[in-house]
Scaffold this active site. Structure first.
Site, short mmCIF file in Angstrom:
data_model
loop_
_atom_site.label_atom_id
_atom_site.label_comp_id
_atom_site.label_asym_id
_atom_site.label_seq_id
_atom_site.Cartn_x
_atom_site.Cartn_y
_atom_site.Cartn_z
N CYS A 235 0.85 -1.19 0.00
CA CYS A 235 0.00 0.00 0.00
C CYS A 235 0.89 1.24 0.00
O CYS A 235 2.09 1.16 0.19
CB CYS A 235 -0.87 0.02 1.25
SG CYS A 235 -1.76 -1.51 1.50
N LYS B 224 2.65 -2.00 -8.13
CA LYS B 224 4.01 -1.88 -8.67
C LYS B 224 5.02 -2.57 -7.77
O LYS B 224 5.91 -3.24 -8.23
CB LYS B 224 4.37 -0.41 -8.82
CG LYS B 224 5.76 -0.20 -9.36
CD LYS B 224 5.71 0.56 -10.65
CE LYS B 224 7.03 0.52 -11.38
NZ LYS B 224 7.01 -0.35 -12.54
N GLU C 90 -0.46 -8.38 -18.71
CA GLU C 90 -0.70 -7.50 -17.58
C GLU C 90 -1.40 -6.20 -17.97
O GLU C 90 -2.17 -5.67 -17.19
CB GLU C 90 0.56 -7.24 -16.76
CG GLU C 90 1.53 -6.23 -17.29
CD GLU C 90 2.70 -5.96 -16.33
OE1 GLU C 90 3.81 -5.89 -16.83
OE2 GLU C 90 2.49 -5.82 -15.12
N GLU D 163 9.01 -11.79 -21.76
CA GLU D 163 8.67 -10.44 -21.32
C GLU D 163 7.50 -9.89 -22.16
O GLU D 163 6.61 -9.22 -21.64
CB GLU D 163 9.91 -9.55 -21.41
CG GLU D 163 9.72 -8.09 -21.04
CD GLU D 163 9.23 -7.85 -19.63
OE1 GLU D 163 9.15 -8.78 -18.82
OE2 GLU D 163 8.88 -6.68 -19.34
N LYS E 148 3.98 -8.60 -20.63
CA LYS E 148 3.48 -7.23 -20.84
C LYS E 148 2.05 -7.28 -21.39
O LYS E 148 1.18 -6.55 -20.93
CB LYS E 148 4.35 -6.45 -21.85
CG LYS E 148 5.70 -6.00 -21.36
CD LYS E 148 5.66 -4.85 -20.39
CE LYS E 148 5.63 -5.31 -18.98
NZ LYS E 148 6.84 -5.58 -18.30
N ARG F 29 1.29 1.83 -6.05
CA ARG F 29 1.50 0.79 -5.05
C ARG F 29 0.22 0.03 -4.73
O ARG F 29 0.24 -0.99 -4.05
CB ARG F 29 2.04 1.40 -3.76
CG ARG F 29 3.38 2.07 -3.91
CD ARG F 29 3.80 2.67 -2.60
NE ARG F 29 4.03 1.64 -1.61
CZ ARG F 29 5.19 1.04 -1.41
NH1 ARG F 29 6.23 1.38 -2.12
NH2 ARG F 29 5.32 0.12 -0.48
N ASN G 24 0.93 -0.36 6.15
CA ASN G 24 1.37 -1.03 4.92
C ASN G 24 2.08 -2.32 5.32
O ASN G 24 2.89 -2.31 6.22
CB ASN G 24 2.33 -0.11 4.14
CG ASN G 24 2.94 -0.82 2.95
OD1 ASN G 24 2.31 -1.67 2.34
ND2 ASN G 24 4.17 -0.46 2.63
N GLY G 25 1.74 -3.42 4.62
CA GLY G 25 2.39 -4.69 4.93
C GLY G 25 1.41 -5.63 5.59
O GLY G 25 0.19 -5.43 5.53
N TRP H 181 -3.80 -1.71 -1.36
CA TRP H 181 -3.84 -2.92 -2.19
C TRP H 181 -4.21 -4.05 -1.23
O TRP H 181 -3.43 -4.43 -0.36
CB TRP H 181 -2.48 -3.18 -2.82
CG TRP H 181 -2.51 -4.26 -3.86
CD1 TRP H 181 -2.93 -4.14 -5.15
CD2 TRP H 181 -2.10 -5.60 -3.70
NE1 TRP H 181 -2.79 -5.34 -5.80
CE2 TRP H 181 -2.29 -6.26 -4.94
CE3 TRP H 181 -1.58 -6.34 -2.63
CZ2 TRP H 181 -1.99 -7.60 -5.14
CZ3 TRP H 181 -1.29 -7.68 -2.83
CH2 TRP H 181 -1.49 -8.29 -4.08
N HIS I 221 6.51 -29.25 -28.82
CA HIS I 221 6.39 -30.20 -27.72
C HIS I 221 5.08 -30.03 -26.97
O HIS I 221 4.99 -30.38 -25.79
CB HIS I 221 7.60 -30.08 -26.79
CG HIS I 221 8.88 -30.43 -27.47
ND1 HIS I 221 9.23 -31.73 -27.79
CD2 HIS I 221 9.88 -29.66 -27.95
CE1 HIS I 221 10.39 -31.73 -28.42
NE2 HIS I 221 10.81 -30.47 -28.53
#
Ligand code: M6R
Length: 623
Positions: A2, A618, A497, A490, A494, A27, A100-101, A76, A513
């Site tokens: 957060c 983030k 997301e 990557e 991208k 965040r 936060n946490g 978040w 395969h």
């Protein structure tokens, strides 16, 4: 995960909190809230959803006090749904706090608090801290000491910032794990935040709290305490080299686009930070801390998550080829819970743009505790990881606001590339003989890219057109071999997301395969095939794809007629004007902007929230 902000001083507290939170929304943005003094009373305004939901409320109801004091939060969600009730700040009688946490022992604390007669109003772990402070106050301690003692009950990595109606004008912040940064407002007073970005508005001199530190802010300034001893301590300032103007969108529709376009500058800044450009031989590495550790490495283990893990994979290719060092690339969330066998002579390198990713931090720390030399590649000076490892290679991408990593990935690639080049030459391997020449070519890449990364430039326009023609495909594979394989991973990340389209990155040779069974005209395959040592093999994989009717988007050299012929859509890579060829090891620096822009343009057409994709944050400071 957060964002926290706090302010005490003479500026309008509502404005400071709103501006600070807008810098921190990356965040987390499930819900937002602020609390500020109005006389002796603390007013709390909060809402589910983004910051804009409270903006008007705060502007319509400013505090007119002489001394302005308040805290804010963008959440978040971890414990409890993203509702207004669960949004921060949380009030418990006269105590108001943001957190936060994660409080890992929250269930036992909750049971104890209920036994003591408290009634939690939310589903969060955070709110319980308020009850703990009230319980401590009953023992007769003052407000900061009660916060200090309450914090000692918590298990897990977190930070809290607290105000009390009994102590107007005082903000108390405590850190253990989750980051907390404070600064003196040059106009008097103090600013708190969970990262340095909101503070840059006021000053570049900041204090990063250590684990177990408490900061007490008032209009007179800031004092620090060690919460284990309860004694006052001195903390050193860090001077940040980020200016506030880097934080604005500068006319771009999204931070992500701005940050993609900033990659040439990122390259220059990172090269300037890591190399001594005044020297030319044997390798112009600047005196980085950690060179002695690197030079002795018999083996390297990279530990990272997400995009940073992809940068690490590229590091494996470059380091093994040039320096002949065995390299493993580990996902932090797996590595930390395995029983890894680490040989003597191994160096652990954590890669994390934020330097705060919980899994990477924990995995690197486990190794450090085992006495293994640890290093980091990190974009944030003063971040937890950079302070805990033996040495850090700092990248110089500046603040990245878009949740999708772009320019920080670019800088990470560059950092591992430089490590590989340096070690290759130091070890005098045959494969390293070309390195000085490759580094001369590398120095041209930023100029070349800058001329291509223009909104109305040909490269960007071509990708925009391709995006329009493929946006309706049901799913995407990104495939490549060699250096192009990590970039394929990557590319798929991208697209997933930011555009919410199913995509997978695959080694081109692995398609047959299994995944080839999925290919039909509804699927698109992005084939990354620059003219390198793997080119012919990738082109033959492309033909296997073509035979199954999938739509092929080729990315390759502008003069590659074969690729153009076999592809339904073709994206030519930016190349030096005048037809000079580039060494194959440099192709990732050209491929990365191509896959980033393709994902960006598809997301734009889909109308998603590009800078703040749903369900993401983030900085992932929880496991
Ligand atoms: O801060 P870090 O580099 O440690 O972050 C690791 C991942 O969370 C991050 O790379 C994530 O995958 C990206 N935001 C994706 O674009």
């Amino acid at each position: 995960m957060c964002g926290i902000v706090g302010y005490v001083g003479q500026r309008k507290v509502g404005d400071v909190l709103l501006k600070g939170l807008s810098r921190l929304e990356y965040r987390g943005y499930d819900s937002t809230g602020v609390a500020y003094f109005k006389g002796a009373h603390i007013e709390v305004k909060k809402s589910e959803g983004k910051l804009r939901n409270i903006e008007e409320m705060v502007k319509r109801d400013p505090s007119a006090d002489r001394l302005q004091c308040g805290i804010g939060h963008t959440r978040w969600a971890t414990h409890g749904r993203p509702t207004t009730q669960n949004a921060h700040p949380h009030r418990t009688n006269h105590i108001v706090l943001v957190h936060n946490g994660i409080i890992e022992n929250f269930e036992s604390i909750r049971a104890d608090m209920i036994k003591l007669g408290h009634s939690p109003a939310s589903e969060t772990d955070s709110e319980l801290f308020g009850f703990l402070v009230l319980e401590e106050e009953k023992k007769g301690t003052d407000f900061p000491t009660s916060v200090q003692n309450a914090f000692r009950h918590l298990e897990g990595a977190c930070s809290v910032v607290v105000m009390s109606e009994k102590q107007p004008g005082l903000i108390v912040g405590v850190r253990n794990g989750s980051p907390l940064v404070v600064a003196l407002d040059p106009q008097g007073g103090a600013v708190f935040a969970s990262d340095a970005q909101p503070l840059l508005e006021y000053t570049r001199e900041v204090f990063f709290l250590e684990h177990g530190d408490m900061a007490i802010g008032s209009e007179k300034g800031i004092t620090f305490r060690d919460i284990r001893t309860g004694k006052e301590v001195k903390r050193e300032k860090t001077l940040l080299d980020w200016s506030a103007d880097k934080l604005d969108k500068q006319g771009f529709p999204h931070y992500m686009l701005k940050e993609i376009f900033e990659q040439p500058l990122t390259m220059v800044d990172t090269l300037n930070g890591l190399l001594d450009r005044a020297r030319t031989d044997p390798f112009p590495m600047a005196q980085q801390p950690g060179l002695a550790i690197l030079e002795k490495a018999e083996e390297i283990i990279f530990i990272a998550c997400g995009t940073s893990w992809h940068a690490a994979l590229l590091g494996k290719y470059w380091l093994e080829r040039w320096a002949g060092i065995p390299v493993s690339v580990e996902l932090a969330s797996e590595f930390r819970y395995r029983d890894p066998v680490v040989r003597r002579g191994t160096v652990i390198i954590g890669i994390s743009q934020s330097g705060e990713t919980a899994d990477t931090l924990a995995a690197v720390n486990d190794m450090r505790r085992r006495g293994i030399p640890t290093m980091a590649i990190c974009n944030v000076r003063g971040s937890t990881m950079s302070r805990e490892v033996d040495a850090t290679f700092f990248t110089s991408a500046g603040p990245e606001v878009g949740v999708a990593a772009t320019k920080t990935f670019y800088a990470q690639m560059l950092a591992v590339f430089i490590m590989a080049g340096y070690l290759g030459l130091r070890r005098g391997r045959d494969t390293a003989s070309k390195i000085p020449h490759i580094f001369q070519q590398l120095l041209k890449v930023p100029h070349m890219l800058e001329s291509q990364l223009q909104q109305d430039g040909k490269f960007v326009k071509q990708i925009k057109e391709v995006a329009k023609r493929v946006v309706a495909q049901k799913g995407f594979f990104f495939v490549g071999r060699g250096y192009s394989f990590p970039i394929s991973l990557e590319g798929a990340l991208k697209l997933k997301e930011i555009a919410y389209v199913h995509a997978e990155g695959y080694a081109a040779g692995e398609l047959k395969h299994g995944p080839i069974a999925m290919l039909d005209e509804d699927m698109a395959v992005v084939v990354l095939a620059p003219k390198d040592g793997w080119h012919e093999k990738t082109v033959s994989n492309l033909q296997e794809v073509k035979a199954r009717g999938a739509r092929i988007i080729g990315i390759g050299n502008p003069d590659d007629d074969k690729m153009k012929r076999f592809s339904d859509e073709f994206i030519p890579l930016p190349m030096p004007v005048g037809g000079e060829s580039l060494d194959e090891s440099l192709y990732p620096f050209l491929l990365a902007p191509a896959i980033q822009l393709l994902s960006y343009e598809i997301a734009l057409l889909k109308g998603t929230d590009i800078d703040q994709p749903k369900n993401l944050a983030k900085s992932v400071t929880v496991e």
